[in-house]
Design a protein around this motif. Structure first.
Motif, PDB file in Angstrom:
ATOM      1  N   VAL A 182       0.830  -1.207   0.000  1.00 35.23           N
ATOM      2  CA  VAL A 182       0.000   0.000   0.000  1.00 35.23           C
ATOM      3  C   VAL A 182       0.866   1.259   0.000  1.00 35.23           C
ATOM      4  CG1 VAL A 182      -1.689   1.335   1.324  1.00 35.23           C
ATOM      5  CG2 VAL A 182      -1.984  -1.135   1.070  1.00 35.23           C
ATOM      6  N   VAL A 183       1.888   1.287   0.844  1.00 35.23           N
ATOM      7  CA  VAL A 183       2.782   2.445   0.880  1.00 35.23           C
ATOM      8  C   VAL A 183       3.504   2.609  -0.449  1.00 35.23           C
ATOM      9  CG1 VAL A 183       4.848   3.437   1.939  1.00 35.23           C
ATOM     10  CG2 VAL A 183       3.096   2.395   3.374  1.00 35.23           C
ATOM     11  N   THR A 184       4.003   1.506  -0.981  1.00 34.25           N
ATOM     12  CA  THR A 184       4.734   1.553  -2.250  1.00 34.25           C
ATOM     13  C   THR A 184       3.879   2.120  -3.366  1.00 34.25           C
ATOM     14  OG1 THR A 184       6.149  -0.318  -1.651  1.00 34.25           O
ATOM     15  CG2 THR A 184       5.901   0.153  -3.998  1.00 34.25           C
ATOM     16  N   PHE A 185       2.669   1.587  -3.524  1.00 35.42           N
ATOM     17  CA  PHE A 185       1.834   2.026  -4.639  1.00 35.42           C
ATOM     18  C   PHE A 185       1.334   3.452  -4.428  1.00 35.42           C
ATOM     19  CE2 PHE A 185      -1.887   1.289  -7.639  1.00 35.42           C
ATOM     20  CZ  PHE A 185      -1.074   1.253  -8.762  1.00 35.42           C
ATOM     21  N   GLY A 186       1.086   3.819  -3.177  1.00 34.15           N
ATOM     22  CA  GLY A 186       0.699   5.192  -2.900  1.00 34.15           C
ATOM     23  C   GLY A 186       1.785   6.177  -3.287  1.00 34.15           C
ATOM     24  N   LEU A 187       3.027   5.850  -2.930  1.00 33.42           N
ATOM     25  CA  LEU A 187       4.158   6.699  -3.304  1.00 33.42           C
ATOM     26  C   LEU A 187       4.301   6.796  -4.814  1.00 33.42           C
ATOM     27  CD1 LEU A 187       6.976   5.730  -0.782  1.00 33.42           C
ATOM     28  CD2 LEU A 187       6.039   8.006  -1.160  1.00 33.42           C
ATOM     29  N   PRO A 210      -4.585  11.394 -17.478  1.00 31.92           N
ATOM     30  CA  PRO A 210      -4.702  10.018 -16.998  1.00 31.92           C
ATOM     31  C   PRO A 210      -3.870   9.003 -17.776  1.00 31.92           C
ATOM     32  CG  PRO A 210      -6.841  11.063 -17.031  1.00 31.92           C
ATOM     33  CD  PRO A 210      -5.904  12.005 -17.724  1.00 31.92           C
ATOM     34  N   GLY A 211      -3.789   9.147 -19.100  1.00 26.93           N
ATOM     35  CA  GLY A 211      -3.012   8.193 -19.898  1.00 26.93           C
ATOM     36  C   GLY A 211      -1.534   8.251 -19.581  1.00 26.93           C
ATOM     37  N   SER A 212      -0.988   9.436 -19.517  1.00 26.90           N
ATOM     38  CA  SER A 212       0.420   9.609 -19.172  1.00 26.90           C
ATOM     39  C   SER A 212       0.683   9.138 -17.742  1.00 26.90           C
ATOM     40  CB  SER A 212       0.830  11.080 -19.316  1.00 26.90           C
ATOM     41  OG  SER A 212       0.652  11.518 -20.646  1.00 26.90           O
ATOM     42  N   PHE A 213      -0.264   9.432 -16.860  1.00 29.28           N
ATOM     43  CA  PHE A 213      -0.142   9.024 -15.462  1.00 29.28           C
ATOM     44  C   PHE A 213      -0.009   7.506 -15.355  1.00 29.28           C
ATOM     45  CE2 PHE A 213      -2.211   7.625 -11.525  1.00 29.28           C
ATOM     46  CZ  PHE A 213      -1.516   8.343 -10.572  1.00 29.28           C
ATOM     47  N   LYS A 214      -0.829   6.785 -16.101  1.00 31.38           N
ATOM     48  CA  LYS A 214      -0.801   5.320 -16.038  1.00 31.38           C
ATOM     49  C   LYS A 214       0.558   4.775 -16.459  1.00 31.38           C
ATOM     50  CE  LYS A 214      -3.114   1.227 -17.909  1.00 31.38           C
ATOM     51  NZ  LYS A 214      -4.224   0.754 -18.760  1.00 31.38           N
ATOM     52  N   VAL A 215       1.124   5.297 -17.512  1.00 30.46           N
ATOM     53  CA  VAL A 215       2.443   4.839 -17.966  1.00 30.46           C
ATOM     54  C   VAL A 215       3.491   5.107 -16.886  1.00 30.46           C
ATOM     55  CG1 VAL A 215       4.284   5.231 -19.635  1.00 30.46           C
ATOM     56  CG2 VAL A 215       1.907   5.103 -20.405  1.00 30.46           C
ATOM     57  N   LYS A 216       3.375   6.260 -16.227  1.00 36.55           N
ATOM     58  CA  LYS A 216       4.358   6.632 -15.225  1.00 36.55           C
ATOM     59  C   LYS A 216       4.282   5.751 -13.978  1.00 36.55           C
ATOM     60  CE  LYS A 216       4.686  11.369 -16.932  1.00 36.55           C
ATOM     61  NZ  LYS A 216       6.005  11.163 -17.526  1.00 36.55           N
ATOM     62  N   LEU A 217       3.125   5.161 -13.729  1.00 32.95           N
ATOM     63  CA  LEU A 217       3.024   4.222 -12.615  1.00 32.95           C
ATOM     64  C   LEU A 217       4.026   3.079 -12.762  1.00 32.95           C
ATOM     65  CD1 LEU A 217      -0.864   3.871 -12.181  1.00 32.95           C
ATOM     66  CD2 LEU A 217       0.700   5.079 -10.649  1.00 32.95           C
ATOM     67  N   PHE A 218       4.120   2.536 -13.963  1.00 33.73           N
ATOM     68  CA  PHE A 218       5.057   1.439 -14.212  1.00 33.73           C
ATOM     69  C   PHE A 218       6.499   1.914 -14.085  1.00 33.73           C
ATOM     70  CE2 PHE A 218       1.305   0.441 -16.966  1.00 33.73           C
ATOM     71  CZ  PHE A 218       0.808  -0.590 -16.182  1.00 33.73           C
ATOM     72  N   ASP A 219       6.783   3.080 -14.639  1.00 32.91           N
ATOM     73  CA  ASP A 219       8.144   3.620 -14.587  1.00 32.91           C
ATOM     74  C   ASP A 219       8.577   3.888 -13.144  1.00 32.91           C
ATOM     75  OD1 ASP A 219       8.134   3.597 -17.352  1.00 32.91           O
ATOM     76  OD2 ASP A 219       7.671   5.738 -17.541  1.00 32.91           O
ATOM     77  N   ASN A 220       7.702   4.490 -12.373  1.00 29.79           N
ATOM     78  CA  ASN A 220       8.079   4.911 -11.028  1.00 29.79           C
ATOM     79  C   ASN A 220       8.185   3.769 -10.039  1.00 29.79           C
ATOM     80  OD1 ASN A 220       8.515   7.782 -11.191  1.00 29.79           O
ATOM     81  ND2 ASN A 220       6.336   7.997 -11.626  1.00 29.79           N
ATOM     82  N   ILE A 221       7.404   2.709 -10.214  1.00 27.31           N
ATOM     83  CA  ILE A 221       7.575   1.578  -9.310  1.00 27.31           C
ATOM     84  C   ILE A 221       8.876   0.839  -9.639  1.00 27.31           C
ATOM     85  CG2 ILE A 221       6.325  -0.242 -10.598  1.00 27.31           C
ATOM     86  CD1 ILE A 221       5.064  -0.977  -7.836  1.00 27.31           C
ATOM     87  N   TYR A 222       9.247   0.867 -10.899  1.00 26.62           N
ATOM     88  CA  TYR A 222      10.492   0.218 -11.313  1.00 26.62           C
ATOM     89  C   TYR A 222      11.710   0.919 -10.718  1.00 26.62           C
ATOM     90  CZ  TYR A 222      14.105  -1.693 -14.380  1.00 26.62           C
ATOM     91  OH  TYR A 222      15.245  -2.301 -14.867  1.00 26.62           O
ATOM     92  N   GLY A 254       7.279   8.168   2.786  1.00 23.42           N
ATOM     93  CA  GLY A 254       6.255   7.252   3.282  1.00 23.42           C
ATOM     94  C   GLY A 254       5.483   7.855   4.444  1.00 23.42           C
ATOM     95  N   LYS A 255       4.153   7.811   4.361  1.00 28.06           N
ATOM     96  CA  LYS A 255       3.313   8.445   5.387  1.00 28.06           C
ATOM     97  C   LYS A 255       2.403   7.385   6.032  1.00 28.06           C
ATOM     98  CE  LYS A 255       3.039  12.661   2.586  1.00 28.06           C
ATOM     99  NZ  LYS A 255       2.135  13.511   1.782  1.00 28.06           N
ATOM    100  N   ILE A 256       2.840   6.878   7.171  1.00 25.38           N
ATOM    101  CA  ILE A 256       2.049   5.881   7.901  1.00 25.38           C
ATOM    102  C   ILE A 256       1.777   6.373   9.316  1.00 25.38           C
ATOM    103  CG2 ILE A 256       2.921   3.979   6.509  1.00 25.38           C
ATOM    104  CD1 ILE A 256       4.731   3.208   8.792  1.00 25.38           C
ATOM    105  N   THR A 257       0.578   6.070   9.803  1.00 21.96           N
ATOM    106  CA  THR A 257       0.179   6.465  11.156  1.00 21.96           C
ATOM    107  C   THR A 257      -0.370   5.236  11.870  1.00 21.96           C
ATOM    108  OG1 THR A 257      -0.413   8.701  10.413  1.00 21.96           O
ATOM    109  CG2 THR A 257      -1.280   7.975  12.550  1.00 21.96           C
ATOM    110  N   TRP A 258       0.235   4.890  13.016  1.00 22.93           N
ATOM    111  CA  TRP A 258      -0.248   3.759  13.813  1.00 22.93           C
ATOM    112  C   TRP A 258      -1.383   4.203  14.716  1.00 22.93           C
ATOM    113  CZ3 TRP A 258       1.495  -1.253  13.434  1.00 22.93           C
ATOM    114  CH2 TRP A 258       2.633  -1.451  12.656  1.00 22.93           C
ATOM    115  N   LEU A 259      -2.407   3.373  14.828  1.00 28.45           N
ATOM    116  CA  LEU A 259      -3.536   3.675  15.709  1.00 28.45           C
ATOM    117  C   LEU A 259      -3.535   2.760  16.923  1.00 28.45           C
ATOM    118  CD1 LEU A 259      -6.386   4.126  13.080  1.00 28.45           C
ATOM    119  CD2 LEU A 259      -4.903   5.872  14.082  1.00 28.45           C
TER     120      LEU A 259
END
Length: 268
Positions: free
Chosen positions: A220-225, A240-252, A263-268
């Protein structure tokens, strides 16, 4: 915790887990490509005669019921039963359970019969599975987050599973540990398949991390980033089209420095 998350990402890249996906026809290619970009190995194997045998080879099983048909239903049942027998991680994405009663019955039935490692859905779907009322439109959630944490905990405790509910703030819980993740971009809602891609990524992290709570959090953190970085790459435009392509590039190309700083996580 972010250091542990980076270790899980590194394990995926090094081990290249084989992820068997029985997913919907709208986004099957997106799921395969996001797994490849993440470092995992996708196998979109759903033929009835092959699914059980392939579970023997796979490191994790991803189930998405977005385009559930008769033959696919049978393939899912066979694959999940085999994965349960072999104690392999299973992630389910209960698409449409809030809109179609038969889907709700189907998912609750096999969650009651088999060990499901992680349930990942939008908040509307999670609330419906937990027996609560939810605001939905087709397969999309209209929820604002109210009651979300309680719904996730109820579902996690009832089925002894990890629950991930996506929304303005993503919720991850096992009923005892609960974390909110605030990474992501609103543009993700303009691209079909981002939820499906997250489900596939969650299966990859679960394949290398036995603590499925940590595995779900890592995905979840990875994909959010990745969503944040992809939106920033657009320089303020909504494309949106350019954004989708960049998802693959940025996770790589995601780095440890990116994760630790953003990374933004908050423990409850």
């Amino acid at each position: 915790m972010l250091n542990e998350i980076w270790s899980i990402i590194t394990d995926v890249r090094q081990q290249k887990p084989l992820i068997q996906s029985i997913t919907n026809y709208v986004t099957i290619n997106d799921c395969a490509n996001i797994l490849l970009s993440f470092g995992a190995s996708p196998a979109m194997c759903e033929i009835i005669e092959e699914v059980e045998g392939f579970v023997n080879l796979a490191d994790g099983l991803y189930i998405n019921i977005g385009t559930l048909a008769g033959e696919q239903k049978k393939a899912i049942s066979l694959a999940v039963a085999k994965a349960d027998e072999l104690n392999k991680p299973v992630v389910i994405d209960p698409v449409g359970v809030g809109a179609i009663p038969s889907r709700l019955e189907y998912v609750l039935d096999f969650m009651g019969r088999y060990n499901i490692s992680i349930v990942k859905g939008n908040l509307g779907e999670i609330k419906v599975l937990a027996g609560m009322e939810a605001r939905i439109c087709g397969v999309d959630s209209l929820e604002d987050g109210s009651g979300g944490i309680d719904a996730c905990k109820i579902l996690a405790e009832k089925f002894n599973t990890i629950v991930v509910a996506t929304g303005p703030r993503d919720i991850i819980t096992d009923g005892k540990r609960t974390v909110l993740v605030e990474n992501g971009s609103s543009i993700m809602t303009l691209v079909s398949g981002t939820g499906c891609m997250l489900g596939a990524l969650t299966t990859a992290t679960a394949a290398v991390e036995k603590d499925f709570f940590k595995a779900a959090l890592a995905a979840v953190v990875t994909f959010g980033l990745v969503g944040e970085f992809s939106a920033e790459n657009l320089a303020g435009e909504i494309l949106p089209g350019s954004f989708k392509v960049k998802l693959f590039d940025n996770i790589y190309r995601l780095s440890e420095d990116d994760l630790i700083k953003r990374g933004k996580i908050t423990w409850l």
